[in-house]
Design a protein around this motif. Sequence first.
Motif, PDB file in Angstrom:
ATOM      1  N   TRP A 179      13.051  -1.508   5.721  1.00 26.19           N
ATOM      2  CA  TRP A 179      13.832  -2.123   5.092  1.00 26.19           C
ATOM      3  C   TRP A 179      13.089  -2.772   3.713  1.00 26.19           C
ATOM      4  O   TRP A 179      13.962  -2.828   2.784  1.00 26.19           O
ATOM      5  N   ALA A 180      11.911  -3.275   3.814  1.00 20.98           N
ATOM      6  CA  ALA A 180      11.348  -3.749   2.713  1.00 20.98           C
ATOM      7  C   ALA A 180      11.170  -2.794   1.684  1.00 20.98           C
ATOM      8  O   ALA A 180      11.289  -2.918   0.326  1.00 20.98           O
ATOM      9  N   CYS A 181      10.577  -1.568   2.024  1.00 21.49           N
ATOM     10  CA  CYS A 181      10.360  -0.505   0.882  1.00 21.49           C
ATOM     11  C   CYS A 181      11.744  -0.134   0.394  1.00 21.49           C
ATOM     12  O   CYS A 181      11.785   0.341  -0.839  1.00 21.49           O
ATOM     13  N   GLN A 182      12.694   0.162   1.127  1.00 22.26           N
ATOM     14  CA  GLN A 182      14.041   0.328   0.634  1.00 22.26           C
ATOM     15  C   GLN A 182      14.639  -0.833  -0.375  1.00 22.26           C
ATOM     16  O   GLN A 182      15.041  -0.463  -1.466  1.00 22.26           O
ATOM     17  N   TRP A 183      14.258  -1.891  -0.007  1.00 16.86           N
ATOM     18  CA  TRP A 183      14.599  -2.993  -0.825  1.00 16.86           C
ATOM     19  C   TRP A 183      13.895  -2.818  -2.151  1.00 16.86           C
ATOM     20  O   TRP A 183      14.679  -3.054  -3.335  1.00 16.86           O
ATOM     21  N   ARG A 184      12.570  -2.482  -2.175  1.00 14.10           N
ATOM     22  CA  ARG A 184      11.838  -2.425  -3.322  1.00 14.10           C
ATOM     23  C   ARG A 184      12.270  -1.132  -4.184  1.00 14.10           C
ATOM     24  O   ARG A 184      12.344  -1.287  -5.523  1.00 14.10           O
ATOM     25  N   GLU A 185      12.578  -0.107  -3.460  1.00 10.79           N
ATOM     26  CA  GLU A 185      13.049   1.078  -4.165  1.00 10.79           C
ATOM     27  C   GLU A 185      14.371   0.987  -4.942  1.00 10.79           C
ATOM     28  O   GLU A 185      14.491   1.484  -6.070  1.00 10.79           O
ATOM     29  N   LEU A 186      15.341   0.227  -4.335  1.00 12.47           N
ATOM     30  CA  LEU A 186      16.625  -0.052  -4.911  1.00 12.47           C
ATOM     31  C   LEU A 186      16.642  -0.992  -5.790  1.00 12.47           C
ATOM     32  O   LEU A 186      17.777  -1.424  -6.488  1.00 12.47           O
ATOM     33  N   ARG A 187      15.723  -1.797  -6.156  1.00 10.45           N
ATOM     34  CA  ARG A 187      15.788  -2.909  -7.291  1.00 10.45           C
ATOM     35  C   ARG A 187      15.876  -2.076  -8.583  1.00 10.45           C
ATOM     36  O   ARG A 187      15.446  -0.946  -8.976  1.00 10.45           O
ATOM     37  N   PRO A 188      16.799  -2.713  -9.418  1.00 12.29           N
ATOM     38  CA  PRO A 188      17.029  -2.209 -10.779  1.00 12.29           C
ATOM     39  C   PRO A 188      15.735  -2.216 -11.669  1.00 12.29           C
ATOM     40  O   PRO A 188      14.732  -3.078 -11.602  1.00 12.29           O
ATOM     41  N   ILE A 189      15.553  -1.409 -12.458  1.00 19.36           N
ATOM     42  CA  ILE A 189      14.293  -1.146 -13.244  1.00 19.36           C
ATOM     43  C   ILE A 189      14.597  -1.812 -14.436  1.00 19.36           C
ATOM     44  O   ILE A 189      15.475  -2.060 -15.178  1.00 19.36           O
ATOM     45  N   ASN A 190      13.464  -2.778 -14.725  1.00 23.46           N
ATOM     46  CA  ASN A 190      13.552  -3.625 -15.979  1.00 23.46           C
ATOM     47  C   ASN A 190      12.553  -3.042 -16.744  1.00 23.46           C
ATOM     48  O   ASN A 190      11.285  -2.808 -16.572  1.00 23.46           O
ATOM     49  N   PHE A 191      12.961  -2.737 -18.047  1.00 21.32           N
ATOM     50  CA  PHE A 191      11.959  -1.861 -19.253  1.00 21.32           C
ATOM     51  C   PHE A 191      11.249  -3.034 -19.898  1.00 21.32           C
ATOM     52  O   PHE A 191      10.683  -2.932 -20.945  1.00 21.32           O
ATOM     53  N   GLY A 192      11.461  -4.328 -19.563  1.00 19.57           N
ATOM     54  CA  GLY A 192      10.751  -5.314 -20.223  1.00 19.57           C
ATOM     55  C   GLY A 192      11.608  -5.938 -21.620  1.00 19.57           C
ATOM     56  O   GLY A 192      11.185  -7.256 -21.785  1.00 19.57           O
ATOM     57  N   GLY A 193      12.690  -5.589 -21.852  1.00 16.62           N
ATOM     58  CA  GLY A 193      13.540  -6.227 -22.731  1.00 16.62           C
ATOM     59  C   GLY A 193      14.585  -6.876 -22.214  1.00 16.62           C
ATOM     60  O   GLY A 193      15.203  -6.675 -21.182  1.00 16.62           O
ATOM     61  N   LYS A 194      14.991  -8.271 -22.746  1.00 16.55           N
ATOM     62  CA  LYS A 194      15.977  -8.990 -22.327  1.00 16.55           C
ATOM     63  C   LYS A 194      17.018  -9.260 -23.413  1.00 16.55           C
ATOM     64  O   LYS A 194      16.713  -9.141 -24.355  1.00 16.55           O
ATOM     65  N   ALA A 195      18.281  -9.287 -22.782  1.00 19.46           N
ATOM     66  CA  ALA A 195      19.242  -9.316 -23.730  1.00 19.46           C
ATOM     67  C   ALA A 195      19.518 -10.806 -24.284  1.00 19.46           C
ATOM     68  O   ALA A 195      19.137 -11.701 -23.718  1.00 19.46           O
ATOM     69  N   LEU A 217       0.934  -1.099  -0.128  1.00 15.55           N
ATOM     70  CA  LEU A 217       0.051  -0.030  -0.149  1.00 15.55           C
ATOM     71  C   LEU A 217       0.829   1.141  -0.024  1.00 15.55           C
ATOM     72  O   LEU A 217       0.482   2.260  -0.825  1.00 15.55           O
ATOM     73  N   ILE A 218       1.715   1.248   0.698  1.00 17.08           N
ATOM     74  CA  ILE A 218       2.673   2.522   1.040  1.00 17.08           C
ATOM     75  C   ILE A 218       3.858   2.594   0.074  1.00 17.08           C
ATOM     76  O   ILE A 218       4.055   3.539  -0.674  1.00 17.08           O
ATOM     77  N   ALA A 219       4.747   1.492   0.071  1.00 18.47           N
ATOM     78  CA  ALA A 219       5.782   1.357  -0.807  1.00 18.47           C
ATOM     79  C   ALA A 219       6.811   2.717  -0.854  1.00 18.47           C
ATOM     80  O   ALA A 219       7.701   2.603  -1.744  1.00 18.47           O
ATOM     81  N   ARG A 220       6.740   3.376   0.019  1.00 22.22           N
ATOM     82  CA  ARG A 220       7.627   4.512   0.185  1.00 22.22           C
ATOM     83  C   ARG A 220       8.470   4.493   1.751  1.00 22.22           C
ATOM     84  O   ARG A 220       7.689   4.497   2.653  1.00 22.22           O
ATOM     85  N   SER A 221       9.753   4.372   1.879  1.00 21.22           N
ATOM     86  CA  SER A 221      10.198   4.212   3.155  1.00 21.22           C
ATOM     87  C   SER A 221      10.212   5.472   3.841  1.00 21.22           C
ATOM     88  O   SER A 221      10.146   5.345   5.030  1.00 21.22           O
ATOM     89  N   LYS A 222      10.014   6.556   3.518  1.00 17.30           N
ATOM     90  CA  LYS A 222       9.668   7.751   4.126  1.00 17.30           C
ATOM     91  C   LYS A 222       8.432   7.710   4.974  1.00 17.30           C
ATOM     92  O   LYS A 222       8.545   8.948   5.867  1.00 17.30           O
ATOM     93  N   LEU A 223       7.635   7.035   4.246  1.00 15.27           N
ATOM     94  CA  LEU A 223       6.191   7.286   5.290  1.00 15.27           C
ATOM     95  C   LEU A 223       6.023   6.144   6.008  1.00 15.27           C
ATOM     96  O   LEU A 223       4.710   6.186   6.472  1.00 15.27           O
TER      97      LEU A 223
END
Length: 201
Positions: free
Chosen positions: A142-158, A90-96
């Motif tokens: 910790w959980a929200c920061q882990w989600r925020e720092l995950r690498p962004i995947n634009f859908g393309g696979k090498a 629901l929140i997904a933001r570590s600051k809140l």
Amino acid sequence: MPRRRRPPRPGALSDLSPTRILSQIIILQVAYYACAAVLIIFTALVAGKEISADLLFSWRSLRGDTTVGWTLGLVWLLNSLACVVFILLLIARSKLVLDFAVTVHFIHLVVTSLYSHAFPSNLFWWGLQLCSATLMTSLGVWACQWRELRPINFGGKARQPTNQSIEDTEVGHIENAGRGGGRDGAGEYELVGIDRREGHV
């Protein structure tokens, strides 16, 4: 010439919307009580105790000198662990996270006081609320920061080269090298012998 206003940051209005914040608080509070009710009912059925609303809303049930009180304390701590998942969704933001965790426990204080018709005077209850809020906040951040720092995947696979393509590439380089071509793709060339008797190619 009037000064142009700076456009708002995308999502800024929606992040600060009172309606959205209020709806998140309500959903999180309902999830907090729903998860606690499921855990308390399950524990009461396993222990053979009578199920009542006092186990959920009354602070008098949380006592440090009874087995039921310690069991309820463990259930509420497990409920805090489960609510970390709701905070992440629901929140997904570590600051809140801290604001929402404190708000949930403050509303629980109000509900418990109204249900019991008295302000909580049990030190075990207060200690449990402090541990629950700390656990929910630390794991939620910790959980929200882990989600925020995950690498962004634009859908393309090498695209990984297959063994056949690697072999074809190596064979092509060998053939080009035999004809005078290189890996840089500069083209093909051939060595032509020089006729020394005539002095020309």
